[in-house]
Structures are given as C-alpha cells and as structure tokens.
Design a protein around this motif. Structure first.
Motif, PDB file in Angstrom:
ATOM      1  N   ASN A 528       0.833  -1.216   0.000  1.00 40.75           N
ATOM      2  CA  ASN A 528       0.000   0.000   0.000  1.00 40.75           C
ATOM      3  C   ASN A 528       0.861   1.256   0.000  1.00 40.75           C
ATOM      4  O   ASN A 528       0.569   2.229  -0.718  1.00 40.75           O
ATOM      5  N   MET A 529       1.917   1.262   0.815  1.00 42.41           N
ATOM      6  CA  MET A 529       2.804   2.415   0.868  1.00 42.41           C
ATOM      7  C   MET A 529       3.495   2.651  -0.479  1.00 42.41           C
ATOM      8  O   MET A 529       3.596   3.791  -0.948  1.00 42.41           O
ATOM      9  N   LEU A 530       3.957   1.571  -1.106  1.00 41.71           N
ATOM     10  CA  LEU A 530       4.615   1.707  -2.408  1.00 41.71           C
ATOM     11  C   LEU A 530       3.633   2.148  -3.476  1.00 41.71           C
ATOM     12  O   LEU A 530       3.973   2.972  -4.352  1.00 41.71           O
ATOM     13  N   ARG A 535       4.817   4.255  -6.861  1.00 40.23           N
ATOM     14  CA  ARG A 535       4.136   3.293  -7.720  1.00 40.23           C
ATOM     15  C   ARG A 535       5.019   2.837  -8.874  1.00 40.23           C
ATOM     16  O   ARG A 535       4.960   1.685  -9.312  1.00 40.23           O
ATOM     17  N   SER A 536       5.867   3.718  -9.372  1.00 41.12           N
ATOM     18  CA  SER A 536       6.702   3.376 -10.535  1.00 41.12           C
ATOM     19  C   SER A 536       7.726   2.285 -10.206  1.00 41.12           C
ATOM     20  O   SER A 536       8.250   1.637 -11.118  1.00 41.12           O
ATOM     21  N   TYR A 537       8.026   2.080  -8.920  1.00 42.71           N
ATOM     22  CA  TYR A 537       8.974   1.037  -8.537  1.00 42.71           C
ATOM     23  C   TYR A 537       8.389  -0.371  -8.678  1.00 42.71           C
ATOM     24  O   TYR A 537       9.130  -1.350  -8.696  1.00 42.71           O
ATOM     25  N   LEU A 538       7.071  -0.455  -8.746  1.00 38.05           N
ATOM     26  CA  LEU A 538       6.398  -1.760  -8.755  1.00 38.05           C
ATOM     27  C   LEU A 538       6.139  -2.244 -10.164  1.00 38.05           C
ATOM     28  O   LEU A 538       5.984  -1.439 -11.094  1.00 38.05           O
ATOM     29  N   PRO A 539       6.064  -3.561 -10.371  1.00 42.77           N
ATOM     30  CA  PRO A 539       5.603  -4.093 -11.657  1.00 42.77           C
ATOM     31  C   PRO A 539       4.178  -3.607 -11.943  1.00 42.77           C
ATOM     32  O   PRO A 539       3.422  -3.305 -11.008  1.00 42.77           O
ATOM     33  N   VAL A 540       3.819  -3.532 -13.187  1.00 41.22           N
ATOM     34  CA  VAL A 540       2.506  -3.007 -13.580  1.00 41.22           C
ATOM     35  C   VAL A 540       1.380  -3.762 -12.881  1.00 41.22           C
ATOM     36  O   VAL A 540       0.404  -3.166 -12.416  1.00 41.22           O
ATOM     37  N   ARG A 541       1.513  -5.062 -12.756  1.00 40.78           N
ATOM     38  CA  ARG A 541       0.459  -5.882 -12.152  1.00 40.78           C
ATOM     39  C   ARG A 541       0.237  -5.537 -10.672  1.00 40.78           C
ATOM     40  O   ARG A 541      -0.890  -5.637 -10.166  1.00 40.78           O
ATOM     41  N   LEU A 542       1.290  -5.116  -9.977  1.00 40.89           N
ATOM     42  CA  LEU A 542       1.189  -4.829  -8.547  1.00 40.89           C
ATOM     43  C   LEU A 542       0.917  -3.361  -8.238  1.00 40.89           C
ATOM     44  O   LEU A 542       0.867  -2.985  -7.070  1.00 40.89           O
TER      45      LEU A 542
END
Length: 591
Positions: A528-530, A535-542
């Motif tokens: 949730n924090m990410l 958000r850009s650090y996460l894979p698109v799906r997550l």
C-alpha cells in the motif's frame, strides 16, 4: 473564475456609490426600520425576523418566555446527561452480573500469565466483561498484593489489556448516532481514536516490556523509595451522584469477583448483595454453639428491584443490559437534540471555536498538552475514563469537538484513570512487601500510559498515524454501518479469544499461526505504501489491487449480501404484518 452576473440595461457595474447604498440599506434593515427613501418597497419579512431575534425588541413577557425556555432546555440537557452517565454504570453492573465470575476465574489463573500475550488478552476480555478498566486494575492490584498473581511482571500485560478493553464503552456509545450517516462517521472516529491509540501503544510497548522489563524496573525503583505506612479509602466522587439511582435496580458485592479469582467458589458468595449493613452486632461466632442468650447479628435488608428475585444472576444481568442500552440510546438522543437546541446555529459556532481553539501567540503549541491535563484531571475526578470519553463522543458526532482535540483529551483520560489503581493500592492492608507489589502494578499502569503518550503524541507524524486510523474507521462505518458491530465483535471478543486460545498451546503453536498472519499484514502495508508513494517502482500488475478478487479488497460484496438478507427480512415482516391485519379485519368486520 468569479461569479459574473448580467447587469440590468443602463445600470453601472458595482460602483463605489452602489456599495455604500447597500451598506446604508443593511444598516436600516438591521435596526428593524424601513429606509426612508424607499419605505414602500422594502419587504417587512426581514425586519420582522430581525425584531424576533433581537433581545431589545422583545417585550418583558417575551424575554421571560425566552429565559424560561432556555432554562428548561438546560434542565433537559443536564437530566439527559445524568441518565446517560447512570446508564454507563448500569451497563457495567450488568456486564459484571453476566460475566463477572468468568472474569474473576480468568484473572485467578496466574499460571497462564507467564505468556505476556495471554495476560494481555485476559486483560482485554476481563475489562470488556466488567466494563471498567478501573475495576480490572483494582482487582489486579489486589490479586498481586495477595500473591494470587505470583509476580508483578505477570500483571503488567494485563493492565495493558485493560487499557484496550475500556475503550469498548465509548465505541458502543457512538452506535447511538448511527441514524445520521455524517454524525456516525464523526462519532465512530471520535470513539475509535481511543481504540487506535491503545492498540498502537500496546503494539509498540508490549514487545519492549517483554524484552527489557523497563516498566517493572522503573516502578520497582520508585516503590522502593516509598514509606508504605498509611492506608486510605477509595472514594469515588461520581458515585455519590449516580449510585442512588443505579442502586434502585441492583447492588453488587464488589469483593465477590476478587474472592472468585482467589478460588473461593462457595455458594455463600453472591454477586448481588444479600444484606446492606449490620443494624446490631451479635455475640455469636460461626463455630460457636448457639447458647441461651446468644444474640446473632441483626442485618439490614437491601431494598433494590431484584432483591430476593427468583431469577439467576446471569438472567438479571441480561435484563439490566437491555435496560442500560435502552437508557443509553434514549439519553444520548435527547442529549444531542437538547444540546443543539440550547446552542443554536450561531452559538454552536462560538462553542466549537472555543473547544477547538488554541492559546494565544506562541503558547498555541501548548494547547494540546493543556487538553491532556484537562482530560487527566476530569478523569481523576470522576474516576472513569469510560464516562469521560463516552460523554465527549456525541460532541464529536455533532461536530462541536474536532478529532484533533479529542485525541489529547483521550490521552489525558488514559493517564487520569490510573489514579483509581493508585487509590486501590493505598487502600490495601497487610504486609508492606505485599502492598509494595500492589503499588508496582498501579504505577506500571501509569507509566505505560505516559510511555504511550511520549511515543504517539509529541511528533506530528506519529500523531497522524493514530488520527488516520480513526478517520479510516469512521469513513468505513459510515459507508457500511454494519461494520461497527463486526468491529466490536472482532476487536474485543473473537480476536482476543482466539489469541488467548493459541497462547494456551505454547509459544510454538502461537508463533506458527500468528507469524504468517503478521507477515501477510506487513506485506499488505508495504505494498500500500509503495502504491501510494512509489508506484513506478512496482511491476505493472502490482501497481493496483485489481489482480485480486473483489471480495479480498472491498467490503462491497459483503454489503450486498447483508443488504439482501436485511431486505428479505423486512419484506417478510411486512407481509406477516399485512396478513395479521387482514385476519383482524375478517374477525371484526367494519359495519
């Protein structure tokens, strides 16, 4: 863009002269007079309203009526507040009748307290059953001093649990405003700010205490400097006002729960008082044969509604619980309406500004700490954090008290309620060493709450965590009002009961079950924090929760099911009522 309105043909746009003209006209209207130049064109309605609301234009008779009406409203408000506080006392007595013996049994099982989590959960459950952290703490102080709880270290997690359990009362009170969605959102947030502060304090401080025992060593050092020669009585200010009404229904034998915890389960020990004093001392003892001339004690019979009732203590407790809830909701509704009526729209704004305002100048930074002192002082006076915070909860609901001001008052109330435990320790009798252990428990409760204050309040970022959790609870319950009941059951009964059950299986079982649960919660929080900040650090799906089914990410599917069930029940009730009315019409046809 601004508000642009078309002007009548031939008229200039807002000149200085026209502004002065408007001010001049307003001056005459406020005075209740018509402007001389256009007296024929001025409506009399605004002037009449001004005359009605302006004190100096009222006749002596109208002024007397206004004062009498205001005094009547204040009387209704004070009466409703009195019965509201009495209902909390009856609620506490009812819970003690329903579950007081079980709470005493749980507090008497000292072998379970080796595990701090077990002690914590017993403290939560016992306080929910007794409806008073002051009562729970006083019992723990007495049991520790008498050696039933063998070590002071075992008592400290229990008083932490008592802190959590006491917040259930104002959460129940907030449900009284469930009819108005916006009020309920504010009231539930105001109630659960107490819950969130206590939950988060325990989450941080229980592991610290389990590892370092800092509360034990700190209180031991303080108690070792004390001279324990004086004894004091535990006098409660508020009970002088409320007990005469509460005791019309039931009168409890407060020592029965302690005797139960000590393992004394004889039938002669009743939760309901069997006599209310001794009129004349006798000269017979229990083991002495009654001889001629031997006079037994002449006791004074009690005079309350359920005295010598054929009903069981538990059945009486259930009846009292229903009476208390009815009184609480009725008094709450009357109190809110009377408060709104007394304050009015304009005065309500003034009171709200005063309640949430700050001290002048640089002293404004000290305002929250003044609120903490006020919360502690008032709670010391009434000796009940539940009464104090439950009285404030409706004020948050109707918007008079802000959540930001409710938090320091609640924190202060947490500190003030520890005064009862200290008084209980002062009233202890016996050896100095035993009394020293009782004082240690009372001081541990005090310094636990001070530690929670130091962790969660001075730093704004930490304070906002507590406020954010409370706002989230308020918004969720406003959208799904059934969630309030679910939260009460889960937070104060099912989860403590489940964790306590796991603790009975030992550390291996508890860690094996709870460790994966905490790990999942940590992953959810981290994701949730990410998603919110990186958000850009996460894979698109997550980057969103869309990859999960809706029932795992929203309460909407559950709300749809509950709404269908409730709708079906309402339709069934309506059809049953209609069929019953038709039968009555056939039996008694209209001529």
């Amino acid at each position: 863009m601004g508000d642009v309105r078309p002007q009548p043909a031939g008229n200039p746009i807002a000149t200085g002269a026209s502004v002065e003209g408007e001010k001049d006209e307003n001056k005459f209207l406020l005075a209740g007079q018509a402007k001389p130049s256009d007296a024929g064109s001025v409506s009399l309605a605004p002037m009449e309203e001004v005359r009605k609301s302006n004190w100096k234009y009222k006749s002596k008779k109208q002024q007397a009526r206004t004062v009498a009406a205001l005094l009547g409203k204040l009387l209704v408000l004070i009466t409703a507040l009195y019965f509201f506080i009495c209902s909390l006392g009856i609620l506490s007595d009812a819970f003690q009748l329903v579950g007081g013996r079980e709470a005493g049994d749980a507090l008497g099982e000292s072998s379970l307290f080796v595990n701090p989590l077990a002690g914590l959960m017993i403290g939560v459950i016992a306080t929910v059953l007794l409806q008073s952290s002051s009562t729970t703490t006083s019992i723990i102080v007495a049991l520790t001093a008498s050696g039933v709880i063998q070590k002071v270290e075992y008592s400290i997690p229990i008083v932490m649990g008592a802190n959590i359990g006491t917040s259930v009362t104002n959460t129940i009170v907030s449900i009284g405003q469930i009819g108005d969605r916006e009020q309920f959102k504010r009231a539930f947030a105001g109630a659960t700010v107490h819950d969130m502060f206590n939950f988060l304090s325990v989450l941080v401080l229980l592991p610290v205490e389990a590892v370092s025992h800092y509360l034990f060593y700190l209180t031991e050092a303080i108690v070792n400097t004390m001279s324990l020669t004086e004894e004091a009585d535990n006098q409660e200010f508020l009970s002088v006002l409320t007990d005469p009404f509460i005791e019309l229904f039931v009168q409890l034998n407060r020592s029965a729960i302690i005797e139960n915890a000590r393992g004394n389960h004889t039938e002669e020990i009743h939760l309901l008082k069997q006599h209310c004093g001794i009129l004349q001392e006798g000269n017979c003892t229990v083991n002495e044969t009654v001889a001629e001339g031997c006079v037994e004690n002449i006791v004074q019979k009690c005079d309350y509604a359920f005295f010598n009732s054929s009903l069981s203590e538990r059945a009486i407790g259930v009846i009292m619980l229903l009476i208390a809830l009815f009184m609480l909701i009725t008094a709450l509704l009357v109190m809110v309406k009377a408060l709104r009526s007394v304050l009015g729209v304009q005065l309500e704004g003034v009171v709200k500004k005063a309640a949430n305002g700050n001290l002048p100048g640089k002293a404004r930074y000290l305002t929250p700490y003044l609120a903490i002192l006020i919360g502690a002082g008032v709670t010391m006076l009434v000796q009940s954090s539940s009464v104090f915070t439950s009285t404030l909860t409706p004020l948050v609901g109707i918007g008079i008290l802000d959540l930001e001001r409710m938090l320091p008052l609640t924190v202060g109330s947490n500190i003030g309620t520890t005064f009862t435990g200290i008084l209980a320790a002062l009233a202890l009798k016996g050896e100095a060493e035993d009394r020293r252990h009782g004082f240690q428990v009372a001081f541990a409760h005090l310094f636990f709450n001070i530690s929670g204050l130091l962790v969660w309040y001075p730093i704004p970022a930490m304070r906002n965590v507590v406020l954010g959790c409370a706002r989230f609870m308020g918004e969720t319950t406003a959208k799904y009002r059934w969630f309030a009941i679910l939260y009460l059951i889960l937070a104060f009964l099912l989860i403590p009961g489940l964790v306590f059950g796991l603790s009975l299986g030992g550390w291996q079982v508890m860690v094996g079950v709870l460790a994966p649960v905490f790990f999942v919660f940590f992953l959810v929080w981290l994701l949730n924090m990410l998603q919110k900040h990186r958000r850009s650090y996460l894979p698109v799906r997550l980057q969103t929760w869309d990859f999960l089914p809706l029932w795992l990410t929203s309460l909407q599917p559950y709300d749809a099911v509950i709404s269908k069930v409730l709708g079906a029940l309402r339709r069934r009730k309506k059809s049953y009522t209609a069929a019953h009315d038709d039968e009555g019409t056939e039996d008694h046809p209209i001529p």
